[in-house]
Design a protein around this motif. Sequence first.
Motif, PDB file in Angstrom:
ATOM      1  N   ALA A 169       0.196   7.506  11.700  1.00 35.05           N
ATOM      2  CA  ALA A 169       1.542   6.927  11.614  1.00 35.05           C
ATOM      3  C   ALA A 169       1.548   5.714  10.688  1.00 35.05           C
ATOM      4  O   ALA A 169       2.473   5.539   9.882  1.00 35.05           O
ATOM      5  N   ALA A 170       0.502   4.893  10.771  1.00 42.87           N
ATOM      6  CA  ALA A 170       0.420   3.715   9.902  1.00 42.87           C
ATOM      7  C   ALA A 170       0.341   4.149   8.436  1.00 42.87           C
ATOM      8  O   ALA A 170       0.960   3.543   7.559  1.00 42.87           O
ATOM      9  N   PHE A 171      -0.418   5.209   8.186  1.00 39.34           N
ATOM     10  CA  PHE A 171      -0.527   5.731   6.818  1.00 39.34           C
ATOM     11  C   PHE A 171       0.839   6.170   6.297  1.00 39.34           C
ATOM     12  O   PHE A 171       1.246   5.824   5.194  1.00 39.34           O
ATOM     13  N   LEU A 172       1.554   6.922   7.138  1.00 44.29           N
ATOM     14  CA  LEU A 172       2.869   7.424   6.712  1.00 44.29           C
ATOM     15  C   LEU A 172       3.842   6.281   6.453  1.00 44.29           C
ATOM     16  O   LEU A 172       4.599   6.306   5.490  1.00 44.29           O
ATOM     17  N   ARG A 173       3.805   5.281   7.324  1.00 45.44           N
ATOM     18  CA  ARG A 173       4.704   4.131   7.139  1.00 45.44           C
ATOM     19  C   ARG A 173       4.407   3.443   5.815  1.00 45.44           C
ATOM     20  O   ARG A 173       5.294   3.080   5.071  1.00 45.44           O
ATOM     21  N   LYS A 174       3.117   3.263   5.556  1.00 39.88           N
ATOM     22  CA  LYS A 174       2.724   2.574   4.329  1.00 39.88           C
ATOM     23  C   LYS A 174       3.121   3.391   3.108  1.00 39.88           C
ATOM     24  O   LYS A 174       3.689   2.866   2.147  1.00 39.88           O
ATOM     25  N   LEU A 175       2.859   4.692   3.171  1.00 39.75           N
ATOM     26  CA  LEU A 175       3.192   5.551   2.036  1.00 39.75           C
ATOM     27  C   LEU A 175       4.704   5.560   1.793  1.00 39.75           C
ATOM     28  O   LEU A 175       5.175   5.493   0.658  1.00 39.75           O
ATOM     29  N   ARG A 176       5.451   5.604   2.883  1.00 41.14           N
ATOM     30  CA  ARG A 176       6.913   5.600   2.767  1.00 41.14           C
ATOM     31  C   ARG A 176       7.375   4.303   2.103  1.00 41.14           C
ATOM     32  O   ARG A 176       8.218   4.303   1.209  1.00 41.14           O
ATOM     33  N   SER A 177       6.802   3.204   2.551  1.00 42.31           N
ATOM     34  CA  SER A 177       7.149   1.917   1.973  1.00 42.31           C
ATOM     35  C   SER A 177       6.847   1.918   0.461  1.00 42.31           C
ATOM     36  O   SER A 177       7.672   1.481  -0.349  1.00 42.31           O
ATOM     37  N   ILE A 178       5.692   2.454   0.076  1.00 40.35           N
ATOM     38  CA  ILE A 178       5.302   2.449  -1.342  1.00 40.35           C
ATOM     39  C   ILE A 178       6.235   3.329  -2.181  1.00 40.35           C
ATOM     40  O   ILE A 178       6.720   2.897  -3.223  1.00 40.35           O
ATOM     41  N   VAL A 179       6.516   4.546  -1.723  1.00 40.87           N
ATOM     42  CA  VAL A 179       7.384   5.404  -2.559  1.00 40.87           C
ATOM     43  C   VAL A 179       8.785   4.824  -2.671  1.00 40.87           C
ATOM     44  O   VAL A 179       9.460   5.011  -3.683  1.00 40.87           O
ATOM     45  N   ARG A 180       9.208   4.094  -1.655  1.00 37.87           N
ATOM     46  CA  ARG A 180      10.527   3.459  -1.746  1.00 37.87           C
ATOM     47  C   ARG A 180      10.487   2.255  -2.683  1.00 37.87           C
ATOM     48  O   ARG A 180      11.405   2.026  -3.456  1.00 37.87           O
ATOM     49  N   TYR A 181       9.418   1.467  -2.638  1.00 35.90           N
ATOM     50  CA  TYR A 181       9.254   0.374  -3.607  1.00 35.90           C
ATOM     51  C   TYR A 181       9.298   0.915  -5.032  1.00 35.90           C
ATOM     52  O   TYR A 181       9.862   0.305  -5.925  1.00 35.90           O
ATOM     53  N   LEU A 182       8.637   2.065  -5.214  1.00 38.62           N
ATOM     54  CA  LEU A 182       8.539   2.653  -6.552  1.00 38.62           C
ATOM     55  C   LEU A 182       9.833   3.332  -6.989  1.00 38.62           C
ATOM     56  O   LEU A 182       9.967   3.722  -8.140  1.00 38.62           O
TER      57      LEU A 182
END
Length: 481
Positions: A169-182
């Motif tokens: 879940a932490a991985f998914l949250r982080k990845l989601r945050s990154i793709v949204r930043y990008l």
Amino acid sequence: MEYEAVIGLEIHAQLLTESKIFCGCSTRFGAEPNENTCPVCTGMPGVLPVLNRRVVELALRTAVALQGEIPTRSVFARKNYFYPDLPKGYQISQFEAPLSVGGHVDIESDGETRRIRLTRIHLEEDAGKLVYEGTMEKADAGYVDLNRTGVPLIEIVTEPDLRSPAEAAAFLRKLRSIVRYLEVCDGNMEQGSLRCDANVSIRPAGSEGLGVKTELKNMNSFRFVERALEYEIDRQIAAVEDGEKIVQETRLWDESKNATLSMRGKEEAHDYRYFPDPDLVPVEIDSAWVEEIREGLPELPDAKERRYVEELKLPAEDARTLTATAELAEYFEKTVALFPQAKKVSNWVLTELLRELNRDNKEIDECAVTPEHLAGMLSMIEDGSISGKIGKQVFEEMYRTGKEPKGIVKEKGWVQIQDSSELTGVIEQVVTSHPDEVSKFRAGKEKVFGFLVGQVMKATRGQANPKMVNELLRKRLASDD
Ligand code: ADP
Ligand code: ZN
Ligand code: MG
């Protein structure tokens, strides 16, 4: 025996392009069924796909940000399978030669940073959607909506580096945050813009080899991913302890049953007969383009968090919350630019602001309080025009009405009373109307002082400058009459 879980994720992210990957149809969500289709994405004979350059650009942006290596050449393949959501009879996807190899995402787990390696990132087209009347098993009718067919996706595959559902879940949250930043994907899991399949196996804790895995599909929220993995790990441990063997299979998370159910076993596994798509030339990536993309990358959440801790001296926990989305971080930074006391701004954003937004289920860009308004209100507390307590009332009023703070304070008459003659008058009244308390204080009961200050504050509806009240009241009580 103690077991540990081994988890690898396959994440599909829909790229934020206006048009599909191989035709000019719109990617807009919520259109009428089959509105966004043409001969190319409905797989008519004789049509040819044309690669959307913007798709490659957004995928590269993600790959470069995640530290993937970009081979000079990647190839589209046909993944053959027959199903009504796929009119061509094959999905165009990258197989042997993906767009990006390797890379990683760092996550926080139990207070330590863990590096999760990526296997690859590749491009592919999405399939259509089947809609059933009744249930899928016993449908009265089935329909196909091809709006989603040909919508561009990247698939991000991790190495089996995750060790618990919480880490997944932490991985998914982080990845989601990154793709949204990008700004490459909106990260909306409910609408399916971000989807996750989870592969999981168990093994004796601390051992090296990999056990037989099962693959979990059909999870459209972080919570479901976590719950499905928890269930599946328990199921596998119980099976092994009963002397059973885990079979490699695909399982579906059933939300209503709170369980994973077998969908298909390995014997039914697809043979996709991949081969390079003869309609599309290999993609050759110019290294200058990659460099240009690298230079255009925004500051990402990890770097931002580090900067908030090092330069702005914020606690790591606060920095992490403030940098969770690019929008919240931008709001915070704009406010700090106007009112350069990062810790105070952070406190207001993390408590008052997020509390209101969470309560109303709103995003920061729907917040009526602008950075200018928040900074203006903080300046008024700072220069003593209002007390911190009144500040909270002003904040609520700004949040409710979108008005600016000075106007609110004026309109409500909330200006802090700093005029010593006015305060002296109020103190005089309080002293004469509480003779017993005054004598007690003079007899040495220091505690009564707080009570008397409270009376002055009450009489001024909280608007007296507390520091001045303290000083003037002490002076008054020290005098004899
Ligand atoms: P498949 O050939 O079944 O698609 P892959 O080797 O391509 O399997 O891996 C798919 C995903 O499953 C990857 O995220 C990978 O990390 C993960 N994975 C592979 N083996 C295991 C295992 N034994 N336990 C847990 N996850 C695994
Ligand atoms: Zn089309
Ligand atoms: Mg695979």
